[in-house]
Structure formats: C-alpha cells, structure tokens
Design a protein around this motif. Structure first.
Motif, short mmCIF file in Angstrom:
data_model
loop_
_atom_site.label_atom_id
_atom_site.label_comp_id
_atom_site.label_asym_id
_atom_site.label_seq_id
_atom_site.Cartn_x
_atom_site.Cartn_y
_atom_site.Cartn_z
N THR A 34 -4.12 1.16 4.67
CA THR A 34 -3.77 0.29 2.93
C THR A 34 -5.01 -0.19 2.56
N PRO A 171 4.14 3.25 10.02
CA PRO A 171 3.26 3.25 10.51
C PRO A 171 3.17 3.30 12.04
N ASP A 225 -0.19 7.51 4.46
CA ASP A 225 0.66 7.08 4.15
C ASP A 225 1.37 7.62 2.74
N PHE A 242 4.78 1.28 3.90
CA PHE A 242 3.93 1.14 3.32
C PHE A 242 3.21 0.39 2.42
#
Length: 343
Positions: A34, A171, A225, A242
């Motif tokens: 992220t 994830p 992602d 995400f």
C-alpha cells in the motif's frame, strides 16, 4: 540494552561506516504494498532532483518488510520499511535482537481500505460490514449456530444482491492490509451481527471472527495489488481488496463498493469512512549519513512537495496529515527520535 547487544550493534555500525566507500550506492526500501506507490513516487522525484541513483523500492508486504528491515545493520539490510499498520511489539523485539536498536517511526498520512469492482458491473454495490463479514469469514452464525461459512453467492446473504458467486481477491497474511482489514472490517462486521452482539463481547469477536475462509470465495492474491486490479478488469463480478491509492489510480476501470452508504474519498477517509487506517514508514537511524543519498531521500519524503495538501502524494491518493501533524513528524524525523517498544 545488554552489553552483548551493544557490542554487536556497534561492530555492525563500524563495519558499515568503514565500508561506506564501497557500500551500495542506492537507498533500499522494503515493506507494504500500500505504501509502495507513495515511496516509488518519492524515489522518482528524489532521483530527478538530486542525481543520486533511484532507490531500490520493493513490495514485500508489511510483515515481510519488518523481517527484512529488522535483520541487521549494514549494506546487506534495508534502510527503510513501509507499513500499513504500526510496528508490533514482536517486530520491535525482532529489531532489538537483530541489533537494529535506533528506529524512528514516521506516520505519513492515512489510507482507506477499499473493496472495488469493475465499472463493467452495473449493480450499485453498497454493503454493511456485517455483509462483508458473512461473505468472507471462515465461521458465521446461521439459525443460531456458529458454523463453517455455507454462503457461495451474494444473494444468499442479502436477497437484494445479485445471484453471482462470491469471489474476492485480497492480501495474504504477511500484509499489513490484511491485518487492517481483519481488524477494521471483519471483526467490526462480526460484532454487528445480532448473534454476536447478543451473546459475546469484543474479546470473543477478536478471537473467533478474524479467520478468512479458505474454501474458494476468498482468494489470496499475493503482495502485488496491480495483479488484483488486472483480475478485476478481466472478471466484472469479482471484487478486490486494496488501499485507496490503487482504486484512485484505476478509477477509469474500477469503482468502489460503498460501505454503509459511504464512498471512499480523501474527505471521507479522514472523517467517516468505516475502514480507514494510518500509514507509516520506519527509518534505520544507523544507516543515516552512511548509505549515500539516504538523508536526501528522507528530506524529499518530508518535503511539502510530497506531504502537503496539493503535493504529489495527495495526487496519488494519500490522505495528508494536518499542518501541525506534519510539522511534528518533520521534527521527529530530523531529530532521529527513537521509538519505544509498542504496548
């Protein structure tokens, strides 16, 4: 700090300093997928502005980044790690055991966890956290019994939803996004269910509602992602989990699933969006002034160009800190304020 730990750490620092002339030339960053696009943007700006080599920016997940970062001091170890949650007490101890005894924590802003779907899907998706939980949890209440999740299509959870298979890419356990999603969406959604609210407390929910299902509808998609984004673009019924920046960067092809009627935006993430979280990076102070360009890289990360409203990180989806919080952050980083053990 024990005498042995101090001696080991000191030797490592001296070895790093002595080898500075032949040390690697690039700053090395590991950690959260992220935080990855924000650090990548800073790395590009830093290289353009200074002429230093572009930093090595790796997406290893928050947990994986902590393992690498805490491994030791020296050119073989990362200088900085990004995190989509705060460092855990166990990770802090791992750093201490590895001789990484001086760490500065830097909260750079906030992010919303988003559930996204292709714009080719024409249903107006809006979910309660309890419905998210029932779609993705390993165990759910059915007719007063706590059982393995039987739901395979969304309409089995809410008859107003389309009768399509539950397919959500998210994830893995090493990801800070997974940790945050479990805490903010799964446990919170579980506690909204009447069965749980009437019979159990928060401690029970944290112990019993944190496990994601493993029978197919929830798919662990790794730390990249961008791969989730590609899967959503290929399958208009699939959903993905995400950080907001990936939705922001792909809003031409993806749209958010609103949560309790709230759409993730920079304004709502800083206010009333239910699944938002702080973002961090952690600095290995023993590498400052030793790894070429590291101080200049940190300075770029702390700049108004990066962190202030209208800066290039906000343009990529970061929800920026207040002016007061940014100034406090800069002072902490400039003074190399050491974090203490998390509770």
């Amino acid at each position: 700090m024990s005498k042995l730990t101090f001696t080991t750490s000191a030797v490592a620092i001296l070895a790093l300093t002595a080898g500075a002339a032949v040390a690697r030339d690039e700053v090395r960053r590991v950690g959260s997928s992220t935080v990855f696009p924000y650090t990548q943007a800073v790395a590009e700006q830093f290289a353009n502005n200074t002429g230093f080599p572009s930093p090595i920016v790796e997406s290893t997940g928050t947990g994986g980044g902590m393992q690498i970062f805490c491994g030791g001091i020296g050119e073989d170890y990362a200088d900085i790690t990004g995190a989509s949650r705060a460092m855990k007490a166990s990770e802090f101890q791992l750093c201490m055991d590895g001789g990484v005894t001086s760490i500065t924590e830097a909260r750079i802003g906030s992010d919303g966890l988003t559930i996204a779907i292709s714009r080719d899907n024409d249903f107006a998706w809006d979910m309660e956290l309890s419905e998210v939980y029932q779609g993705l949890a390993a165990m759910v209440p059915v007719d007063g019994e706590w059982i393995e999740n039987p739901y395979t299509t969304w309409d089995q959870i809410n008859p107003d939803f389309p009768a399509v298979e539950i397919e959500v890419l998210g994830p893995p356990p090493t990801s800070g996004t997974r940790d945050a999603f479990v805490e903010l969406a799964m446990v919170a959604g579980c506690m909204e269910l009447d069965y749980v609210a009437q019979n159990h407390d928060e401690d029970w929910a944290e112990e019993n509602c944190a496990r994601m299902r493993t029978d197919g509808p929830f798919i662990e998609a790794g730390e990249n992602d961008n791969l989730i984004v590609q899967r959503l673009q290929a399958n208009s019924d699939a959903m993905g989990i995400f950080g907001y920046s990936f939705l922001y960067e792909n809003q031409d092809t993806l749209k958010p699933v609103t949560i309790a009627g709230v759409e993730p935006t920079p304004e709502t993430i800083g206010d009333n969006y239910p699944i938002s979280r702080p973002l961090y990076f952690y600095i290995k102070n023993a590498h400052r002034g030793v790894i070429p360009g590291f101080e200049e890289f940190i300075a770029e990360y702390m700049s108004d160009d990066a962190l202030a409203p209208g800066g290039y990180l906000e343009e990529r989806g970061l929800v920026v800190l207040s002016e007061e919080a940014r100034e406090e952050l800069r002072q902490r980083v400039a003074n190399q304020v050491e974090m203490s053990a998390p509770e």
